[in-house]
Design a protein around this motif. Sequence first.
Motif, short mmCIF file in Angstrom:
data_model
loop_
_atom_site.label_atom_id
_atom_site.label_comp_id
_atom_site.label_asym_id
_atom_site.label_seq_id
_atom_site.Cartn_x
_atom_site.Cartn_y
_atom_site.Cartn_z
N GLN A 98 0.84 -1.19 0.00
CA GLN A 98 0.00 0.00 0.00
C GLN A 98 0.88 1.25 0.00
O GLN A 98 1.98 1.25 0.52
N ASP B 174 -9.02 9.88 -6.25
CA ASP B 174 -8.83 8.47 -6.59
C ASP B 174 -7.34 8.16 -6.50
O ASP B 174 -6.55 8.62 -7.34
N PRO C 291 -4.10 0.96 -3.61
CA PRO C 291 -4.50 0.92 -2.19
C PRO C 291 -3.71 1.93 -1.38
O PRO C 291 -2.48 2.03 -1.50
N ARG D 154 -12.20 2.01 6.91
CA ARG D 154 -12.02 1.94 5.45
C ARG D 154 -13.07 2.76 4.73
O ARG D 154 -14.23 2.81 5.13
N GLY E 168 -13.58 2.72 0.64
CA GLY E 168 -13.11 2.27 -0.66
C GLY E 168 -11.69 1.76 -0.59
O GLY E 168 -11.36 0.90 0.24
N PRO E 169 -10.78 2.27 -1.44
CA PRO E 169 -9.40 1.81 -1.43
C PRO E 169 -8.55 2.42 -0.33
O PRO E 169 -7.36 2.14 -0.24
N GLN F 241 -7.58 2.84 3.52
CA GLN F 241 -7.63 2.28 4.88
C GLN F 241 -6.98 3.28 5.84
O GLN F 241 -5.97 3.91 5.51
#
Length: 412
Positions: free
Chosen positions: A215, A244, A248, A289, A291-292, A294
């Motif tokens: 990530q 976006d 991750p 969380r 979406g992508p 964390q």
Amino acid sequence: MAGRLLVLSNGHGEDLIALRVLQCLHQRHPELEIAVLPLVGEGSAYAPLEQAGALRRIGPRRSLPSGGFSNQSLRGLLADLWAGVLGLSWRQWRLVRRWGRSGDPVLAVGDLLPLLLAWASGAPYGFIGTPKSDYTWASGPGSPGVAALYHRCKGSEWDPWEWGLMARRRCRLVALRDRFTARGLRRHGVAALAPGNPMMDGLQADPLPAALEHQRRLLLLGGSRMPEALGNLRRLLGALEDWDPQAPLLLLAPCGSRPAPAEWEPLLRGLGFAPERIPDGTGAAAAWRRGPVQLLVGSGRFAAWAGWAELGLAAAGTATEQVAGLGIPALSLPGPGPQFKRGFAERQSRLLGGAVAVCRSPEQLRDRVGLLLRDGALRGQLGAIGRRRMGPAGGSDALARLLAERLLGRAG
């Protein structure tokens, strides 16, 4: 030989710096009786060493509305006056005067207020000057404006009344945060030293858990003063809301006792985060969380997590400087304060040579996050600047040795 030492510090960052020095001093001289008087707030940073019996907190203490930054706004000053800051300062002054009559030394950590009180004690004193650096007016990015001309005329960011107190015969030690600033004060007759920066001590990161290796990792720093910290975190997280990340993304959010878990939950749920299982080996108190993205929250995890990050998102004081000193560039997004306002952020950026860049809007922050995550060479260049400006670890032990020799009359 002196058997007692009074330590004055005026802020959370100053408390942490004093704590590291006192830990080293206690290891060298465990028989020394150390008393600390936090001039701003409760001095909670001292609690672990107090519980271990290495020091004791004394005197009147109170958390003020401005968090110790009443000099940055009229509103903060008026709020502190309403909260009784004058009465608090008077009681603290009387305590320091009583201590001084014993002849036992005083150590001031911070800026003018603790330095003035140490001088007023009538006892021998030392000074660790933490907030001021000549880098803030002698180099970029940006322009410090009229302040640069004023400081250039003086040859130091410290003012004549401050270096006058540092040059007194009773002042046995003056330690500054960098050699550049110490050199400026020596031109004014102050025997200033720069033996190392305690802010860079105790920051050894834990090994990165395998679950996090793939990530992109950002460190989220909202500061330590409530309720400002929650506003800072909301602003930084909100800036990423429509972004976006293309991969991750992990947000590491170390904090102190505040914000507490109950304070994090409404903030994160309001921004669309949902709780999830905590990854193994992280030491996190909670995981969320969206979406992508964390997000891990961990009380007291700054030292363990800071070295994991590729980039910082910052609205903090001391912690931001420490991240830059670890070679991790950061982006800041100033807010209404009382601490992390635009002037504070721009001064911090100049201090760190641009290793922390000030963003003027959430859109600019998103663009720069994307750029820095893509450009590893640029991150490396900015990180190298931050390391040079903050200096290496080891300053706490060097300062403890100097304090023992010069202020306490003991072998280092």
